[in-house]
Enzyme design. Structure first.
Site, PDB file in Angstrom:
ATOM      1  CG  HIS A 147     107.119  70.012  98.733  1.00 58.38           C
ATOM      2  ND1 HIS A 147     108.264  69.779  99.114  1.00 58.38           N
ATOM      3  CD2 HIS A 147     106.691  69.530  97.646  1.00 58.38           C
ATOM      4  CE1 HIS A 147     108.810  69.365  98.128  1.00 58.38           C
ATOM      5  NE2 HIS A 147     108.042  69.098  97.017  1.00 58.38           N
TER       6      HIS A 147
ATOM      7  CG  ASP B  54     107.809  70.345 102.654  1.00 64.66           C
ATOM      8  OD1 ASP B  54     107.699  69.037 102.430  1.00 64.66           O
ATOM      9  OD2 ASP B  54     108.459  70.990 101.869  1.00 64.66           O
TER      10      ASP B  54
ATOM     11  CD  GLU C 119     112.261  69.564  90.555  1.00 63.73           C
ATOM     12  OE1 GLU C 119     111.802  70.636  91.335  1.00 63.73           O
ATOM     13  OE2 GLU C 119     112.954  68.848  91.271  1.00 63.73           O
TER      14      GLU C 119
ATOM     15  CD  GLU D 246     116.026  67.304  92.244  1.00 58.11           C
ATOM     16  OE1 GLU D 246     115.260  67.898  92.452  1.00 58.11           O
ATOM     17  OE2 GLU D 246     116.424  66.140  92.708  1.00 58.11           O
TER      18      GLU D 246
ATOM     19  CG  HIS E 121     115.331  65.455  88.852  1.00 55.79           C
ATOM     20  ND1 HIS E 121     114.171  66.153  89.122  1.00 55.79           N
ATOM     21  CD2 HIS E 121     115.344  64.523  90.069  1.00 55.79           C
ATOM     22  CE1 HIS E 121     113.642  66.037  90.121  1.00 55.79           C
ATOM     23  NE2 HIS E 121     114.638  65.117  90.889  1.00 55.79           N
TER      24      HIS E 121
ATOM     25  CG  ASP F 138     115.465  71.677  93.040  1.00 58.72           C
ATOM     26  OD1 ASP F 138     115.530  72.802  93.199  1.00 58.72           O
ATOM     27  OD2 ASP F 138     114.545  70.776  93.235  1.00 58.72           O
TER      28      ASP F 138
ATOM     29  CG  ASP G  58     115.831  61.919  93.172  1.00 57.25           C
ATOM     30  OD1 ASP G  58     117.263  62.569  92.703  1.00 57.25           O
ATOM     31  OD2 ASP G  58     115.041  62.561  93.093  1.00 57.25           O
TER      32      ASP G  58
ATOM     33  CG  ASP H 160     117.334  64.035  96.320  1.00 55.13           C
ATOM     34  OD1 ASP H 160     117.554  64.372  95.110  1.00 55.13           O
ATOM     35  OD2 ASP H 160     116.146  64.090  96.518  1.00 55.13           O
TER      36      ASP H 160
ATOM     37  CG  ASP I 141     115.233  68.496  95.917  1.00 57.53           C
ATOM     38  OD1 ASP I 141     115.186  68.061  96.910  1.00 57.53           O
ATOM     39  OD2 ASP I 141     114.415  68.736  94.951  1.00 57.53           O
TER      40      ASP I 141
HETATM   41  C1  XUL Z   1     111.694  65.213  93.640  1.00 66.00           C
HETATM   42  C2  XUL Z   1     112.001  66.622  93.755  1.00 66.00           C
HETATM   43  C3  XUL Z   1     111.135  67.365  94.445  1.00 66.00           C
HETATM   44  C4  XUL Z   1     110.889  68.972  93.763  1.00 66.00           C
HETATM   45  C5  XUL Z   1     109.842  69.595  94.444  1.00 66.00           C
HETATM   46  O1  XUL Z   1     112.621  64.348  93.155  1.00 66.00           O
HETATM   47  O2  XUL Z   1     113.099  67.024  93.203  1.00 66.00           O
HETATM   48  O3  XUL Z   1     111.537  67.468  96.026  1.00 66.00           O
HETATM   49  O4  XUL Z   1     112.193  69.466  93.929  1.00 66.00           O
HETATM   50  O5  XUL Z   1     108.577  68.718  94.524  1.00 66.00           O
HETATM   51 CO    CO Z   2     113.790  68.975  93.102  1.00 69.18          CO
END
Ligand code: XUL
Ligand code: CO
Length: 438
Positions: A99, A102, A230, A266, A269, A294, A305, A307, A337
């Site tokens: 991003h 970042d 996404e 993702e 998600h 992702d 989430d 991750d 991610d």
């Molecule tokens: C948030 C997410 C983000 C996107 C990019 O849940 O997945 O990091 O991948 O903005």
């Molecule tokens: Co993501």
């Protein structure tokens, strides 16, 4: 200066290796189903989790020990660029993603943010040239800054909307300069909390307007990356507009953006949406919109989430199955991610976590390739639907049947076909067998 001095280049040592700093299954050069593993996977480092995040949670401060934390501001941003290329090199990751926030501090104005981005992009460009590393995608963070409290494309504040547009404009310019393969839109705060204060119609129309403007600008400057949207069903807002793959696809179709976008899916998600990851991939694949992944996983006991690095071989196999059936990810790739847990605060943990994720997906790729080669599911499925290959079923598929012709057939059908078992327990056992044997 080296930021990861204790770790050398990670190499493939095979499944019997006891070296924690070696790949057990990911062998970049190994050919599986006609392509090397590196070509299939197109693995990517997520800048925000690996270099920017420090392990804070709503209850506690950052825990991570990182060599660049002795700096601040632009010095820290520059140090992170060095760390990024060292990490990608040692970890054999060909791609990265970021991003805008970042890579560079926002400073105190949009002008300053643009200037900071330019300085860092110079360094990234130079690093990419010498290392051969590539940008899988970049994106604009339009959710962290308090100005985005009501959304970005979906905000009720036109000045905030303009600020979002300014970030996307810069993002596309950066993407063009760095040769990004894709540009991602994750609807960070594109959603709502209550309908009592929300003009849903205007919000959705405005998001689509922003996407059209982005597409127009991409054409104008010759940005050739693939646009990706996404999906995520909730978090941060209660109702995210981009709920899941199917919702995103119908949104894109309604606003005539379906030829411009594919999906960045993702895993965690999908879980939040009540789907499996492979369900999301299948929906995207059937619509010709499987763009990029992702890679991560959620926690079965937690409903948010998390991750986590993907370690579930069963899920990885079914994910790679869809990727192979899609004939690959095209310009997309597999982006981690994923973040190390707060307790895994040492720099070494970043390597150990990526090794775990890359090995899990590599093993999944091999099992999926074998399942496809042996037509394990495809033959079963073909047989299961064989009644649509002949007679009345073939008429349905050919579009020749009507309600009247089907009713006529049903009325005179004295010996209807018997239903047969779907045999899912057997099929799941066969999947287990392939995972364990391969
Ligand atoms: C948030 C997410 C983000 C996107 C990019 O849940 O997945 O990091 O991948 O903005
Ligand atoms: Co993501």
């Amino acid at each position: 200066m080296a930021y990861f001095e204790t770790v050398g280049k990670i190499k493939y040592e095979g499944s019997r290796s006891t070296n924690p700093y070696a790949f057990k299954f990911y062998n970049p050069e190994e050919v599986v189903a006609g392509k090397t593993m590196e070509e299939h996977m197109r693995f990517s480092m997520a800048y925000w989790h690996t270099l920017t995040a420090g392990g804070s949670d709503p209850f506690g401060a950052e825990t991570a020990i990182r060599g660049w934390d002795k700096y601040s501001g632009m010095d820290k941003a520059k140090a992170r660029v060095e760390a990024a290329f060292e990490f990608m090199d040692k970890m054999a990751l060909p791609f990265y993603c970021f991003h805008d926030v970042d890579i560079a501090p926002e400073g105190s104005s949009l002008r300053e943010f643009y200037a900071n981005i330019d300085t860092i992009v110079d360094l990234l460009e130079a690093g990419m040239k010498t290392s051969g590393k590539k940008l899988l995608w970049n994106t604009a963070n339009m959710f962290t800054n308090p100005r985005y409290m009501h959304g970005a494309g979906s905000t009720c504040n036109a000045d905030v909307y303009a600020h979002a547009a300014a970030q996307i404009k810069k993002g596309l310019e950066v993407g063009k300069r760095l040769g990004a393969e894709n540009y991602v839109f994750w609807g960070g705060r594109e959603g709502y909390e209550t309908l009592l204060n929300t003009d849903m119609g205007l919000e959705l129309d405005n998001i689509a307007r922003l996407f059209h403007m982005a597409n127009d600008y991409a054409k104008e400057i010759g940005f050739e990356g693939q646009f990706l949207i996404e999906p995520k069903p909730k978090e941060p807002t209660k109702h995210q507009y981009d709920f899941d793959a199917a919702t995103c696809i119908s949104f894109l179709q309604k606003y005539e953006l379906d030829k411009v976008f594919k999906l960045n899916l993702e895993a965690n998600h999908a879980t939040l949406a009540g789907h499996t990851f492979e369900h999301e991939l299948r929906v995207a694949r059937l619509n010709g919109m499987l763009g990029s992944l992702d890679a991560n996983q959620g926690d079965p006991q937690l409903g948010w989430d998390t991750d986590e690095f993907p370690l579930n071989i069963y899920d990885a196999t079914l994910t790679l199955y869809e990727v192979l059936m899609n004939d690959g990810l095209g310009k997309g790739g597999i982006n981690f991610d994923a973040k190390v847990r707060r307790q895994s605060f040492e720099p070494e943990d970043l390597f150990l976590a990526h090794i775990a994720g890359m090995d899990t997906y590599a093993k999944g790729l091999k099992v999926a390739a074998k399942l496809i080669e042996d037509r394990v599911f495809e033959d079963f499925i073909a047989k299961r639907y064989s009644s649509f290959k002949e007679g009345i079923g073939a008429d349905v598929v050919a579009g020749k049947a009507t309600l009247a012709s089907l009713a006529e057939y049903a009325l005179n059908n004295e010996n209807p076909r018997k239903n047969e078992s779907g045999r899912q327990e057997m099929l799941k056992a066969v999947l287990n067998q392939y995972i364990l044997a391969e």
